[in-house]
Design a protein around this motif. Structure first.
Motif, mmCIF file in Angstrom:
data_model
loop_
_atom_site.group_PDB
_atom_site.id
_atom_site.type_symbol
_atom_site.label_atom_id
_atom_site.label_comp_id
_atom_site.label_asym_id
_atom_site.label_seq_id
_atom_site.Cartn_x
_atom_site.Cartn_y
_atom_site.Cartn_z
ATOM 1 N N ALA A 80 -17.009 -70.458 -12.543
ATOM 2 C CA ALA A 80 -15.715 -69.943 -13.639
ATOM 3 C C ALA A 80 -16.942 -69.006 -14.410
ATOM 4 C CB ALA A 80 -16.170 -71.402 -14.712
ATOM 5 N N GLY A 81 -15.728 -67.888 -14.579
ATOM 6 C CA GLY A 81 -16.257 -67.194 -15.675
ATOM 7 C C GLY A 81 -16.378 -65.564 -14.634
ATOM 8 N N PRO A 106 -12.271 -65.009 -29.149
ATOM 9 C CA PRO A 106 -11.095 -65.045 -29.867
ATOM 10 C C PRO A 106 -11.897 -63.673 -30.680
ATOM 11 C CG PRO A 106 -11.689 -66.650 -30.951
ATOM 12 C CD PRO A 106 -12.483 -66.356 -30.119
ATOM 13 N N GLY A 107 -10.865 -62.111 -30.583
ATOM 14 C CA GLY A 107 -10.982 -61.406 -31.189
ATOM 15 C C GLY A 107 -11.956 -60.331 -30.106
ATOM 16 N N HIS A 108 -12.290 -60.591 -29.231
ATOM 17 C CA HIS A 108 -12.979 -59.567 -28.505
ATOM 18 C C HIS A 108 -12.031 -59.589 -26.914
ATOM 19 C CE1 HIS A 108 -16.302 -61.139 -30.957
ATOM 20 N NE2 HIS A 108 -16.710 -59.887 -30.353
ATOM 21 N N PHE A 125 -4.965 -67.368 -15.692
ATOM 22 C CA PHE A 125 -4.990 -66.465 -14.420
ATOM 23 C C PHE A 125 -5.040 -67.561 -13.410
ATOM 24 C CE2 PHE A 125 -9.085 -66.530 -16.397
ATOM 25 C CZ PHE A 125 -9.624 -68.144 -15.583
ATOM 26 N N GLY A 183 -8.380 -75.478 -32.382
ATOM 27 C CA GLY A 183 -8.491 -74.684 -31.214
ATOM 28 C C GLY A 183 -7.351 -74.644 -30.016
ATOM 29 N N GLY A 216 -7.075 -65.805 -27.891
ATOM 30 C CA GLY A 216 -7.762 -65.188 -28.627
ATOM 31 C C GLY A 216 -7.856 -64.418 -29.776
ATOM 32 N N LEU A 257 -15.912 -74.617 -29.335
ATOM 33 C CA LEU A 257 -16.436 -73.890 -30.578
ATOM 34 C C LEU A 257 -15.151 -74.361 -31.776
ATOM 35 C CD1 LEU A 257 -19.053 -72.159 -31.419
ATOM 36 C CD2 LEU A 257 -17.088 -71.807 -32.684
ATOM 37 N N HIS A 258 -14.286 -73.618 -31.677
ATOM 38 C CA HIS A 258 -13.044 -74.036 -33.066
ATOM 39 C C HIS A 258 -12.646 -75.054 -32.779
ATOM 40 C CE1 HIS A 258 -13.070 -69.588 -32.457
ATOM 41 N NE2 HIS A 258 -12.440 -69.377 -34.220
ATOM 42 N N LEU A 259 -12.413 -75.772 -31.872
ATOM 43 C CA LEU A 259 -12.124 -77.522 -32.146
ATOM 44 C C LEU A 259 -12.227 -78.071 -33.360
ATOM 45 C CD1 LEU A 259 -10.718 -78.741 -28.787
ATOM 46 C CD2 LEU A 259 -9.627 -78.577 -31.034
ATOM 47 N N TYR A 267 -8.290 -78.637 -36.576
ATOM 48 C CA TYR A 267 -8.429 -78.687 -35.835
ATOM 49 C C TYR A 267 -7.920 -78.164 -34.642
ATOM 50 C CZ TYR A 267 -9.006 -83.016 -34.799
ATOM 51 O OH TYR A 267 -8.070 -84.303 -34.069
ATOM 52 N N SER A 279 -7.323 -70.113 -31.231
ATOM 53 C CA SER A 279 -8.380 -69.320 -30.465
ATOM 54 C C SER A 279 -8.482 -69.329 -29.119
ATOM 55 C CB SER A 279 -10.105 -70.552 -31.125
ATOM 56 O OG SER A 279 -10.707 -70.229 -30.296
ATOM 57 N N TYR A 305 -16.081 -77.026 -33.969
ATOM 58 C CA TYR A 305 -16.252 -76.475 -35.624
ATOM 59 C C TYR A 305 -15.865 -76.775 -36.685
ATOM 60 C CZ TYR A 305 -18.101 -72.867 -38.864
ATOM 61 O OH TYR A 305 -18.537 -72.764 -39.800
ATOM 62 N N SER A 364 -8.459 -64.381 -33.312
ATOM 63 C CA SER A 364 -9.693 -65.121 -34.614
ATOM 64 C C SER A 364 -8.428 -64.769 -35.714
ATOM 65 C CB SER A 364 -10.750 -63.740 -34.003
ATOM 66 O OG SER A 364 -10.267 -62.502 -34.305
ATOM 67 N N LYS A 416 -12.603 -64.807 -16.907
ATOM 68 C CA LYS A 416 -12.765 -65.447 -18.315
ATOM 69 C C LYS A 416 -12.131 -66.382 -19.392
ATOM 70 C CE LYS A 416 -16.722 -62.775 -18.664
ATOM 71 N NZ LYS A 416 -17.611 -63.729 -17.702
ATOM 72 N N ILE A 417 -11.769 -67.374 -20.209
ATOM 73 C CA ILE A 417 -11.134 -67.282 -20.946
ATOM 74 C C ILE A 417 -11.742 -67.837 -22.167
ATOM 75 C CG2 ILE A 417 -9.976 -69.394 -18.665
ATOM 76 C CD1 ILE A 417 -11.504 -71.366 -20.372
ATOM 77 N N TYR A 418 -10.487 -67.804 -22.695
ATOM 78 C CA TYR A 418 -11.399 -67.836 -24.581
ATOM 79 C C TYR A 418 -11.796 -69.069 -25.014
ATOM 80 C CZ TYR A 418 -9.579 -63.258 -25.693
ATOM 81 O OH TYR A 418 -8.524 -61.710 -25.981
ATOM 82 N N ASP A 419 -12.298 -69.373 -26.142
ATOM 83 C CA ASP A 419 -13.069 -70.373 -27.146
ATOM 84 C C ASP A 419 -11.504 -71.471 -27.371
ATOM 85 O OD1 ASP A 419 -15.032 -72.209 -27.819
ATOM 86 O OD2 ASP A 419 -13.682 -71.078 -29.760
ATOM 87 N N SER A 420 -11.860 -72.710 -27.061
ATOM 88 C CA SER A 420 -11.103 -73.208 -27.676
ATOM 89 C C SER A 420 -11.990 -74.247 -28.041
ATOM 90 C CB SER A 420 -10.222 -74.932 -26.948
ATOM 91 O OG SER A 420 -9.567 -73.697 -25.970
ATOM 92 N N LEU A 440 -10.748 -59.954 -23.049
ATOM 93 C CA LEU A 440 -11.857 -60.802 -22.142
ATOM 94 C C LEU A 440 -11.506 -60.085 -21.096
ATOM 95 C CD1 LEU A 440 -11.779 -64.135 -22.957
ATOM 96 C CD2 LEU A 440 -9.080 -64.078 -21.454
ATOM 97 N N ASP A 488 -20.316 -69.866 -18.785
ATOM 98 C CA ASP A 488 -20.261 -67.994 -18.548
ATOM 99 C C ASP A 488 -18.406 -67.786 -18.992
ATOM 100 O OD1 ASP A 488 -23.045 -67.849 -18.306
ATOM 101 O OD2 ASP A 488 -22.204 -68.341 -15.618
ATOM 102 N N GLU A 489 -17.153 -68.445 -18.090
ATOM 103 C CA GLU A 489 -16.461 -68.289 -18.661
ATOM 104 C C GLU A 489 -15.832 -68.307 -20.028
ATOM 105 O OE1 GLU A 489 -17.570 -71.030 -18.148
ATOM 106 O OE2 GLU A 489 -15.982 -73.034 -18.463
#
Lengths: 401, 401
Positions: free
Chosen positions: B83-84, A193-195, B49, B163, B169, A207-209, B159, B166, A211, B171, A201-205, A197, A188-189
């Protein structure tokens, strides 16, 4: 199974998976990095004809008997052959043909004299050297013999293969289909990126890593999504996609907390959990399951742990599925250039840099979860359980990334 | 210049070329293998945070003073944070909040107690341990501090970068445009695979080899053609395309024969020849020119020679043009595992396999022009001029492919 060794985990996974059977016919020039699905036997000789290795004159060796600068022989030049061309004439005694590098040696000739050993004559040529049969003469099939095994089924196609196969006149080859991989990041957290926050919450690592790492292996995932911590939602999504993929990789939700939902998700969809928890750090709570005979590899949500276990557990799975042996983790021995002072109660993998037998630690001493310190690292040191310290000069086993 | 050393040739080429200036903004997730064209400074802290590293209860350390299993303290549980999520409440003395790994520590709390040191209470929780301020407490920016330099302009994106970026934040990133490369294979004798071969002709190796190798570097040529040995045609084609490309690579036609047309082509279009012939084997007659300020690298038509000189001369050109330092040929020292008996009057580069300091020769002893024997090779041994023999155990310099 619980708390198993890495080697056991790899064995269980690899034994549970079958290599992709589907193949596809693709253009040779696009086949780099693919796994060839057929043996290729040379359909022709290379060179396809007897060929001159230099610029000179094709002739009959007997005609040069006793020839020297002082005792030159004269021959009539009856034709001129460039690379790509040929002569329709049959060379006769007393005759020569001008011939260029790579050109087909005419019928009747049995050797080629280097032009520097002649007067470069156009209609008549002076021969200053005695030649033996097949001097300066490349035979048909000297490089590749018709029927010879050129490329073995299962090899990874590189530029050299592509050059060799092309030289055989082959323009398309049969390769293994790529495994269809889904990447599901739970939490949920996690925000993309690009949106904007939201608080907490934290940004994704992850999925990018993962992928991007799969992309580096030539295995771009067909599905890559962030899904929250809803057991129903994650379960539903796995059910929806399982028929269309060959492997699901998840991150997050595998530990023992209230939000470690993967356990319940797998129960919900009635997947068969093969193991949970591997005796290594970071990433202990890695999990592996089969659902409708498809593998699901579930990694920790901590980015450094996800990455480490993806390298250690994910690559053997990818190697087996795709038939790409080069994806099997490669272990080598190296000598420590630095000290590592942290005692390891558990087997531990630490990021490092391997160069020609020497192993050094990253200069920026960040916390173990710190992804940025992995930039430039190219291996993981396998620190055995119970190691109190690694000293400079110690021999260590490393897994190359 | 004529007959120059490899190092001199590289210097002349690299000094004559400017790095591509154009940049483009692309999606981070597609940026693997590209060269970043901007410094990236962390636009935010990571974590953004103060965060709990484990499942437990957030509280005020003073409230745990003297706490133990025997002398437990009781606190009122006023909220639960996953979390989140986050709590809008400010934690007061005598209070605790249930908190999960990765969740934002609420205002007012200064530490987190591990859940195993409590009774897991829902409305009221028993505390069995005394804590100090900031125990089990991850600070804002602990991994990445806002303003810190994360990625330096000119780095190759992997990669791990993807990560890390990303997680900030971001993109999309600015990367160097790729050099536009044209590949022109000359030779009347060369036919494309997939088509019927006429007498005296051979199938292409060089176009497939170099195109595929460029592909492996992430630099797919924009133009790749086979053109015959017509000076006019080759010259015309170079004139047509020169404005649309950053580099032209040609193969064939650079030796001294009648059909070695590149010399006349370059005169015809009034290109400036910088050097011709490099003191090495194979591939001596390599040539380098500038035309309308664009580099033209002309390699021998022999596939093994083309490939060797492409690695030795082409990669430094590509490294400079693209700004990708990882394309610079990498030299290491290794120990011979095999013998090499051929005396080398000239400096010679031979294909070999390098593994962790050891250098072995390919098992199949084919002629030096034989491309197939390069399969599996990953380096070139730099055999110095005048070397009579390489013995097992000799130290040699190798260029990694």
């Amino acid at each position: 199974m619980f708390n198993i060794e890495l080697e056991k985990a790899i064995k269980l996974m690899v034994e549970s998976i079958e290599e992709i059977k589907e193949t596809e016919e693709i253009k040779l020039i696009e086949a780099g990095g693919r796994i060839i699905a057929e043996d290729i036997y040379a359909p022709m000789n290379n060179p396809p004809f007897d060929r001159s290795p230099l610029d000179g004159y094709a002739l009959i060796s007997e005609d040069t008997k006793g020839a020297s600068k002082e005792n030159m022989k004269k021959l009539t030049v009856v034709d001129c052959i460039f690379a790509g061309g040929y002569s329709e004439k049959v060379l006769q005694k007393g005759e020569a043909m001008r011939i260029m590098t790579g050109a087909k040696i005419p019928t009747g000739a049995n050797c080629v004299i280097r032009q520097e050993k002649t007067n470069y004559g156009q209609n008549e040529v002076e021969i200053y050297e005695e030649l033996s049969e097949y001097d300066n003469y490349c035979f048909t099939g000297e490089d590749i013999k018709k029927g010879e095994l050129l490329v073995k089924k299962g090899e990874l196609i590189t530029y050299v293969h592509q050059g060799v196969i092309s030289s055989m006149g082959i323009s398309t080859i049969k390769v293994k289909a790529k495994p269809r991989i889904a990447l599901i990041v739970t939490g949920d957290e996690v925000g993309m990126p690009g949106h904007q926050l939201k608080i907490g919450k934290i940004y994704d690592s992850n999925l990018h890593l993962i992928y991007s790492r799969l992309n580096e292996f030539g295995l771009r995932p067909v599905i890559a999504e962030i899904i929250g911590d809803s057991e129903e939602q994650v379960g539903k999504r796995i059910c929806e996609i399982i028929q269309d993929v060959d492997l699901i990789i998840t991150t997050g939700g595998v530990s023992v907390g209230q939000k470690d939902i993967l356990h319940n998700v797998l129960q919900l969809i009635d997947a068969n959990r093969i193991f949970w928890k591997v005796n290594l750090k970071p990433g202990t709570p890695a999990m592996y399951s089969l659902y409708k005979n498809k593998p699901i590899l579930s990694l920790s949500g901590n980015p450094f742990a996800a990455l480490t276990t993806f390298e250690l557990l994910g690559k053997p799975v990818l190697a087996k599925l795709s038939g790409n042996k080069t994806l099997q983790p490669k272990q080598v021995t190296g000598t420590m250039e630095d000290e590592f002072n942290k005692p390891s109660m558990k087997r531990r993998f630490i990021r490092a840099y391997f160069n020609n037998g020497k192993v050094s630690l990253p200069k920026n001493k960040h916390s173990s979860g710190m992804l940025a310190s992995m930039v430039g690292c190219n291996c993981l040191i396998d620190v055995h359980k119970g190691t109190t310290k690694l000293n400079k000069g110690d021999n260590v086993e490393v897994v190359l990334l």
